[in-house]
Design a protein around this motif. Structure first.
Motif, mmCIF file in Angstrom:
data_model
loop_
_atom_site.group_PDB
_atom_site.id
_atom_site.type_symbol
_atom_site.label_atom_id
_atom_site.label_comp_id
_atom_site.label_asym_id
_atom_site.label_seq_id
_atom_site.Cartn_x
_atom_site.Cartn_y
_atom_site.Cartn_z
ATOM 1 N N ALA A 86 0.825 -0.629 -0.194
ATOM 2 C CA ALA A 86 -0.039 0.756 -0.428
ATOM 3 C C ALA A 86 1.048 0.878 0.073
ATOM 4 O O ALA A 86 1.926 1.589 0.845
ATOM 5 C CB ALA A 86 -0.766 0.267 1.098
ATOM 6 N N LEU A 87 0.324 1.888 -0.492
ATOM 7 C CA LEU A 87 0.886 3.236 -1.247
ATOM 8 C C LEU A 87 1.397 4.157 0.016
ATOM 9 O O LEU A 87 0.029 4.707 0.584
ATOM 10 C CB LEU A 87 1.199 4.044 -1.926
ATOM 11 N N LEU A 88 2.228 5.362 0.608
ATOM 12 C CA LEU A 88 1.795 5.726 2.149
ATOM 13 C C LEU A 88 2.530 7.169 1.363
ATOM 14 O O LEU A 88 4.064 6.478 0.553
ATOM 15 C CB LEU A 88 2.862 5.257 2.797
ATOM 16 N N VAL A 89 2.167 8.858 1.389
ATOM 17 C CA VAL A 89 2.946 9.687 1.048
ATOM 18 C C VAL A 89 4.553 9.948 1.761
ATOM 19 O O VAL A 89 3.768 9.606 3.222
ATOM 20 C CB VAL A 89 1.587 10.549 0.749
ATOM 21 N N ALA A 90 5.367 10.422 1.530
ATOM 22 C CA ALA A 90 7.040 10.601 2.078
ATOM 23 C C ALA A 90 6.893 9.779 3.343
ATOM 24 O O ALA A 90 7.088 9.959 4.279
ATOM 25 C CB ALA A 90 5.903 11.961 3.188
ATOM 26 N N ARG A 91 6.598 8.269 3.345
ATOM 27 C CA ARG A 91 6.706 7.411 4.050
ATOM 28 C C ARG A 91 7.284 5.851 2.933
ATOM 29 O O ARG A 91 6.430 5.646 2.022
ATOM 30 C CB ARG A 91 5.957 7.173 5.002
ATOM 31 N N PRO A 92 7.952 5.107 3.488
ATOM 32 C CA PRO A 92 8.173 3.828 2.899
ATOM 33 C C PRO A 92 6.494 3.603 2.610
ATOM 34 O O PRO A 92 5.552 3.042 3.828
ATOM 35 C CB PRO A 92 8.623 2.905 3.932
ATOM 36 N N GLU A 93 5.970 2.212 1.784
ATOM 37 C CA GLU A 93 5.048 1.914 1.480
ATOM 38 C C GLU A 93 4.767 0.780 3.164
ATOM 39 O O GLU A 93 5.707 0.106 3.588
ATOM 40 C CB GLU A 93 4.838 0.583 0.421
ATOM 41 N N ARG A 94 3.933 0.132 2.788
ATOM 42 C CA ARG A 94 2.956 -0.820 4.347
ATOM 43 C C ARG A 94 2.861 -1.486 3.441
ATOM 44 O O ARG A 94 2.855 -2.633 2.256
ATOM 45 C CB ARG A 94 1.845 0.087 4.731
ATOM 46 N N ARG A 95 3.611 -3.256 3.488
ATOM 47 C CA ARG A 95 3.769 -4.470 3.226
ATOM 48 C C ARG A 95 2.546 -5.454 3.875
ATOM 49 O O ARG A 95 2.770 -5.128 5.297
ATOM 50 C CB ARG A 95 5.077 -4.917 3.204
ATOM 51 N N THR A 96 1.571 -5.947 3.883
ATOM 52 C CA THR A 96 1.155 -6.788 4.777
ATOM 53 C C THR A 96 1.315 -8.236 3.576
ATOM 54 O O THR A 96 1.120 -8.045 2.377
ATOM 55 C CB THR A 96 -0.369 -6.273 4.564
ATOM 56 N N LEU A 97 1.770 -9.595 4.371
ATOM 57 C CA LEU A 97 2.067 -10.831 4.616
ATOM 58 C C LEU A 97 0.327 -10.858 3.884
ATOM 59 O O LEU A 97 0.650 -11.421 5.392
ATOM 60 C CB LEU A 97 2.955 -11.690 4.032
ATOM 61 N N HIS A 98 -0.051 -11.936 3.110
ATOM 62 C CA HIS A 98 -1.338 -12.473 3.265
ATOM 63 C C HIS A 98 -1.113 -14.136 3.647
ATOM 64 O O HIS A 98 -1.060 -14.318 1.546
ATOM 65 C CB HIS A 98 -2.241 -11.993 2.979
ATOM 66 N N GLY A 99 -1.058 -15.210 3.995
ATOM 67 C CA GLY A 99 -0.548 -16.422 3.889
ATOM 68 C C GLY A 99 -2.054 -17.916 3.676
ATOM 69 O O GLY A 99 -3.112 -16.767 3.321
ATOM 70 N N ALA A 100 -1.426 -18.602 3.868
ATOM 71 C CA ALA A 100 -2.943 -19.530 3.208
ATOM 72 C C ALA A 100 -3.792 -19.506 3.561
ATOM 73 O O ALA A 100 -3.552 -19.911 5.433
ATOM 74 C CB ALA A 100 -2.283 -20.728 2.297
ATOM 75 N N GLY A 101 -4.791 -19.276 3.149
ATOM 76 C CA GLY A 101 -6.235 -19.406 4.394
ATOM 77 C C GLY A 101 -6.398 -17.615 4.464
ATOM 78 O O GLY A 101 -7.760 -17.771 4.972
ATOM 79 N N ALA A 102 -5.710 -16.926 4.328
ATOM 80 C CA ALA A 102 -6.121 -15.950 4.668
ATOM 81 C C ALA A 102 -6.805 -14.689 4.011
ATOM 82 O O ALA A 102 -6.926 -15.652 2.780
ATOM 83 C CB ALA A 102 -4.928 -14.559 5.022
ATOM 84 N N THR A 103 -8.239 -14.115 4.303
ATOM 85 C CA THR A 103 -9.139 -13.577 3.353
ATOM 86 C C THR A 103 -8.835 -12.159 4.210
ATOM 87 O O THR A 103 -8.588 -11.910 4.883
ATOM 88 C CB THR A 103 -10.856 -13.961 3.598
ATOM 89 N N PHE A 104 -8.895 -11.160 2.782
ATOM 90 C CA PHE A 104 -8.582 -9.834 3.344
ATOM 91 C C PHE A 104 -9.588 -8.388 2.240
ATOM 92 O O PHE A 104 -9.750 -9.336 1.016
ATOM 93 C CB PHE A 104 -6.949 -9.141 3.115
ATOM 94 N N SER A 105 -10.151 -7.811 2.011
ATOM 95 C CA SER A 105 -10.592 -7.011 1.841
ATOM 96 C C SER A 105 -10.754 -5.280 1.835
ATOM 97 O O SER A 105 -9.875 -5.423 2.576
ATOM 98 C CB SER A 105 -12.777 -6.845 1.967
ATOM 99 N N PHE A 106 -11.062 -4.556 0.919
ATOM 100 C CA PHE A 106 -11.224 -2.960 0.880
ATOM 101 C C PHE A 106 -11.851 -2.489 0.237
ATOM 102 O O PHE A 106 -13.267 -3.060 -0.775
ATOM 103 C CB PHE A 106 -9.383 -2.910 -0.108
ATOM 104 N N GLY A 107 -12.136 -1.450 0.317
ATOM 105 C CA GLY A 107 -13.027 -0.291 -0.370
ATOM 106 C C GLY A 107 -12.581 0.036 -1.701
ATOM 107 O O GLY A 107 -11.434 0.197 -2.885
ATOM 108 N N PRO A 108 -13.468 0.906 -2.631
ATOM 109 C CA PRO A 108 -13.003 1.414 -3.604
ATOM 110 C C PRO A 108 -11.987 1.997 -3.786
ATOM 111 O O PRO A 108 -11.620 2.813 -5.082
ATOM 112 C CB PRO A 108 -14.812 2.551 -4.254
ATOM 113 N N SER A 109 -12.077 2.861 -2.192
ATOM 114 C CA SER A 109 -10.295 3.626 -2.708
ATOM 115 C C SER A 109 -9.936 3.194 -2.555
ATOM 116 O O SER A 109 -8.212 4.373 -2.938
ATOM 117 C CB SER A 109 -10.902 5.501 -2.092
ATOM 118 N N HIS A 110 -9.404 2.322 -1.986
ATOM 119 C CA HIS A 110 -7.948 1.518 -1.796
ATOM 120 C C HIS A 110 -6.926 1.370 -2.815
ATOM 121 O O HIS A 110 -7.753 0.618 -4.175
ATOM 122 C CB HIS A 110 -8.336 0.130 -0.693
#
Length: 82
Positions: free
Chosen positions: A21-45
């Motif tokens: 995930a891009l961040l302004v003036a900071r390093p990007e945020r990284r999230t590792l999603h392994g087998a079995g993981a589910t994640f969701s996001f909205g339209p502005s993501h």
């Protein structure tokens, strides 16, 4: 011009996906999603998914259906390219 209005969900069946995930003036945020993981996001993501181990199987669902994808990469200087 059509706005991007889709929300989404991803389920990782096997392997792993890394979400960047891009961040302004900071390093990007990284999230590792392994087998079995589910994640969701909205339209502005805004994110990029990569496969750190080289292989993964995942299911992606969007509502309303996507009409386009806008993949990007970041070069060594942090400049985005489509």
């Amino acid at each position: 011009m059509r706005n991007d209005t889709s929300s989404g969900a991803v389920h990782v069946v096997s392997g792993a996906l890394e979400e960047h995930a891009l961040l302004v003036a900071r390093p990007e945020r990284r999230t590792l999603h392994g087998a079995g993981a589910t994640f969701s996001f909205g339209p502005s993501h805004i994110h990029r998914l990569t496969c750190p181990a080289g292989r993964a199987v995942s299911i992606h669902a969007y509502s309303p259906p996507l009409w386009r994808l806008g993949p990007y990469t970041a070069d060594d200087d942090g400049v985005l390219h489509r």
